[in-house]
Design a protein around this motif. Structure first.
Motif, short mmCIF file in Angstrom:
data_model
loop_
_atom_site.label_atom_id
_atom_site.label_comp_id
_atom_site.label_asym_id
_atom_site.label_seq_id
_atom_site.Cartn_x
_atom_site.Cartn_y
_atom_site.Cartn_z
N MET A 1 0.83 -1.20 0.00
CA MET A 1 0.00 0.00 0.00
C MET A 1 0.87 1.26 0.00
O MET A 1 0.69 2.12 -0.83
N ILE A 2 1.81 1.36 0.94
CA ILE A 2 2.69 2.53 1.04
C ILE A 2 4.10 2.09 0.67
O ILE A 2 4.57 1.03 1.06
N HIS A 103 -5.47 8.59 7.53
CA HIS A 103 -5.70 7.25 6.98
C HIS A 103 -4.60 6.26 7.37
O HIS A 103 -4.61 5.12 6.91
N GLY A 104 -3.64 6.69 8.18
CA GLY A 104 -2.56 5.82 8.60
C GLY A 104 -1.37 5.79 7.65
O GLY A 104 -0.42 5.05 7.86
N TYR A 105 -1.41 6.61 6.59
CA TYR A 105 -0.31 6.61 5.62
C TYR A 105 0.99 7.10 6.25
O TYR A 105 2.06 6.55 5.99
N GLY A 106 0.89 8.14 7.06
CA GLY A 106 2.08 8.67 7.72
C GLY A 106 2.68 7.67 8.70
O GLY A 106 3.90 7.52 8.78
N THR A 107 1.81 6.98 9.43
CA THR A 107 2.28 5.96 10.38
C THR A 107 3.06 4.88 9.64
O THR A 107 4.18 4.52 10.03
N GLU A 108 2.48 4.36 8.56
CA GLU A 108 3.14 3.30 7.79
C GLU A 108 4.45 3.80 7.18
O GLU A 108 5.46 3.09 7.18
N ALA A 109 4.44 5.02 6.64
CA ALA A 109 5.66 5.57 6.03
C ALA A 109 6.77 5.72 7.07
O ALA A 109 7.93 5.41 6.80
N LEU A 110 6.43 6.21 8.26
CA LEU A 110 7.44 6.36 9.31
C LEU A 110 8.02 5.01 9.74
O LEU A 110 9.22 4.89 9.94
N LEU A 111 7.16 4.00 9.85
CA LEU A 111 7.66 2.67 10.20
C LEU A 111 8.62 2.15 9.13
O LEU A 111 9.66 1.56 9.45
N GLN A 112 8.29 2.39 7.87
CA GLN A 112 9.19 1.96 6.79
C GLN A 112 10.51 2.73 6.83
O GLN A 112 11.58 2.15 6.61
N LEU A 113 10.44 4.03 7.11
CA LEU A 113 11.67 4.83 7.18
C LEU A 113 12.56 4.34 8.32
O LEU A 113 13.78 4.20 8.14
N ILE A 114 11.99 4.08 9.46
CA ILE A 114 12.77 3.60 10.60
C ILE A 114 13.44 2.27 10.25
O ILE A 114 14.62 2.06 10.54
#
Length: 186
Positions: A1-2, A103-114
């Motif tokens: 998704m992200i 929508h949780g996009y920022g949460t998912e993106a931050l997890l991926q960045l970390i």
């Protein structure tokens, strides 16, 4: 998704527009809620986001990353390491439109960045410093596992290199108005 990817130098202008000229800009800078933190103009942005942020070969210093959802570009992540002690990164995020928030996009993106920073640069300690007023952002960061620093001054001193404390220690909103959240991966 992200999905996240490195932004290129050719994408610098649009990342500026998403930060400073979009309908989300008022959520973290400018009038009426953030009068002491005005949106940067193009020249100021170019000074703050030096070209190295857009060169994957310089990723050890920091980078701007594009967030994509189903191949639509929806915003940016940024990390900076050049001003921090080894093994640390300071993060930031902005979406290009309000319709994309919540929508949780920022949460998912931050997890991926970390995860990316941990895998690629062996970074295990993260700091993020939004405005104390930005409760929506703080809640997102807490979902990702960030916790408020009990002692803001100590946390900032623990993350920033001594030579950059004076220049960057106060955060974007001044020391009293900047929340300091940290996350440690082990």
């Amino acid at each position: 998704m992200i999905r996240i990817r490195h932004a290129t130098l050719e994408e610098k202008k649009k990342t500026y527009e998403w930060l400073s000229l979009s309908d989300t800009a008022c959520m973290h800078m400018g009038e009426p809620d953030y009068p002491g933190s005005q949106a940067p103009d193009w020249q100021e942005f170019q000074e703050d986001f030096e070209d190295f942020y857009y060169l994957e070969s310089e990723k050890h210093k920091g980078a701007v990353m594009i967030i994509e959802k189903d191949e639509e570009e929806i915003g940016c992540l940024c990390y900076a390491c050049f001003h921090l002690k080894p093994g640390r990164a300071e993060l930031d995020i902005w979406l290009k439109e309000k319709r994309l928030c919540g929508h949780g996009y920022g949460t998912e993106a931050l997890l991926q960045l970390i995860q990316y920073l941990s895998d690629e640069l062996f970074i295990e300690r993260f700091i993020i410093r939004p405005s104390e007023k930005n409760l929506r952002a703080i809640a997102t960061y807490e979902k990702v596992g960030f916790v408020r620093a009990r002692d803001k001054a100590r946390a900032v001193k623990d993350y920033l290199s001594e030579e950059y404390l004076e220049e960057y220690g106060e955060g974007d909103y001044g020391f009293q108005n900047t929340a300091v959240l940290i996350k440690e991966e082990k």
